[in-house]
Design an enzyme around this catalytic site. Structure first.
Site, PDB file in Angstrom:
ATOM      1  CD  GLN A  60       0.901  85.132 -38.258  1.00 25.17           C
ATOM      2  OE1 GLN A  60       1.946  85.322 -37.664  1.00 25.17           O
ATOM      3  NE2 GLN A  60       0.858  84.539 -39.441  1.00 25.17           N
ATOM      4  CB  SER A  61       0.170  83.142 -30.763  1.00 20.09           C
ATOM      5  OG  SER A  61       0.836  83.184 -29.527  1.00 20.09           O
TER       6      SER A  61
END
Ligand SMILES: Cc1ncc(COP(=O)(O)O)c(C=O)c1O
Length: 323
Positions: free
Chosen positions: A74-75
């Site tokens: 989930q960068s």
């Protein structure tokens, strides 16, 4: 302020972001200001946009067609890179670390959904494969791609927060803060802020609150970024590890893992002020200030670095009703 040879920059962020007074959270004798870098844009938002203004200018200058970068599943950095690349007509490949890759055909959430939406090439890799990223990324970039390191945190990316300090100096005018506090995850934001303050001859302490790892790790990372920046732009200060202030104690269960106390504080801040923090970075960092404000003087300045889509990646846990 003395002009110096800043590298080329492509406008991507909505600047200047507001610097707002936020009441009701800290003791009444304390003046809290929040730099709203969560408002650098809508989908293209958060701290990474400032770094990308410099990193992607280099890709354009070198006539490259594509960027390759990496991060956790989930960068925020990968999402911002994918969207900014599209805005500039560049292709983007993102290498995402996950032990459990999402189903290619199934629904995606949060940042990953946005990366897919803008048509980035998504490469899901195991943590073991991710450890080989120094080899993997250049292979994927080939001859016409730019490799952007994790978090956009290198000497060029640090210019984003070097420039932010100059923006802040104008905004605070004759009322400087007693401390600047931000979350630190790959060190670039902290490096830019700390160098930016030193560059302008200010002694305001800049604190990075770890959201993973420990103080020696970030002191080393920031010193390394700063040494590279100083080598390339000698007018920038070279910081030693001992110059870098890193606050430990707020990592909780670990990177991207929340505790009920963290989520309760995130909800408390939202209910008290309308300020929405994210669980991975800003909520952990803000707790350092909320729970121990005496460490930062009577006028702390918190940099809200964004991360809103991480908040929506998982169903929100119901927070306890206030008192
Ligand atoms: C929302 C948010 N805040 C803070 C950080 C930390 O910034 P840095 O990677 O420059 O340490 C990141 C990225 O890592 C982020 O996505």
């Amino acid at each position: 302020m003395k002009p110096d040879a800043a590298p080329r920059r492509v406008p991507l962020a909505q600047l200047p972001t507001p610097l707002l007074d936020v009441g009701g959270l800290l003791p009444p004798s304390t003046r809290l200001r929040v730099k709203r870098d969560d408002l650098t844009g809508a989908a293209l938002s958060g701290n990474k946009v400032r770094k990308l203004e410099f990193l992607l200018a280099e890709a354009q200058e070198r006539g490259l067609r594509r960027v390759v970068t990496c991060g956790g599943l989930q960068s925020n950095h990968c999402r911002a890179t994918a969207i900014a690349a599209r805005e500039l007509g560049l292709d983007c490949t993102v290498v995402l670390r996950t032990a459990t890759p999402p189903d290619r055909e199934g629904p995606l959430t949060g940042n990953v959904a946005l990366m897919r939406l803008v048509g980035a090439e998504l490469r899901f890799v195991t943590p073991e494969q991710y450890a080989q990223r120094a080899r993997l990324l250049p292979e994927l970039a080939g001859t016409d791609g730019l490799v952007i390191p994790e978090g956009g945190s290198n000497a060029l990316g640090a210019w984003g927060y070097l420039a932010c300090v100059d923006e802040l100096i104008v905004q605070w005018g004759t009322e400087p803060p007693t401390a600047i506090i931000c979350a630190t995850g790959s060190g670039g934001t902290l490096a830019g802020l700390a160098m930016g303050v030193r560059r302008r001859g200010l002694t305001i302490p800049v604190y990075g609150v770890c959201v993973c790892d420990d103080a020696p790790t970030f002191q080393g990372l920031v010193a390394q970024i700063s040494a590279e920046a100083h080598a390339r732009w000698p007018e920038l200060p070279a910081l030693a590890p001992s110059d870098v202030r890193v606050v430990e104690g707020w990592v909780g269960r670990g990177y991207a893992l929340s505790t009920p106390d963290e989520l309760a504080d995130l909800a408390h801040v939202a209910r008290t002020t309308g300020l929405v923090l994210d669980p991975v970075y800003t909520a952990k960092a803000f707790r350092a200030l909320l729970r121990a404000p005496e460490a930062y003087g009577e006028a702390p300045l918190f940099v809200h670095t964004g991360g809103i889509f991480g908040l929506l990646a998982e169903p929100l846990q119901p927070a306890p009703e206030p008192g």
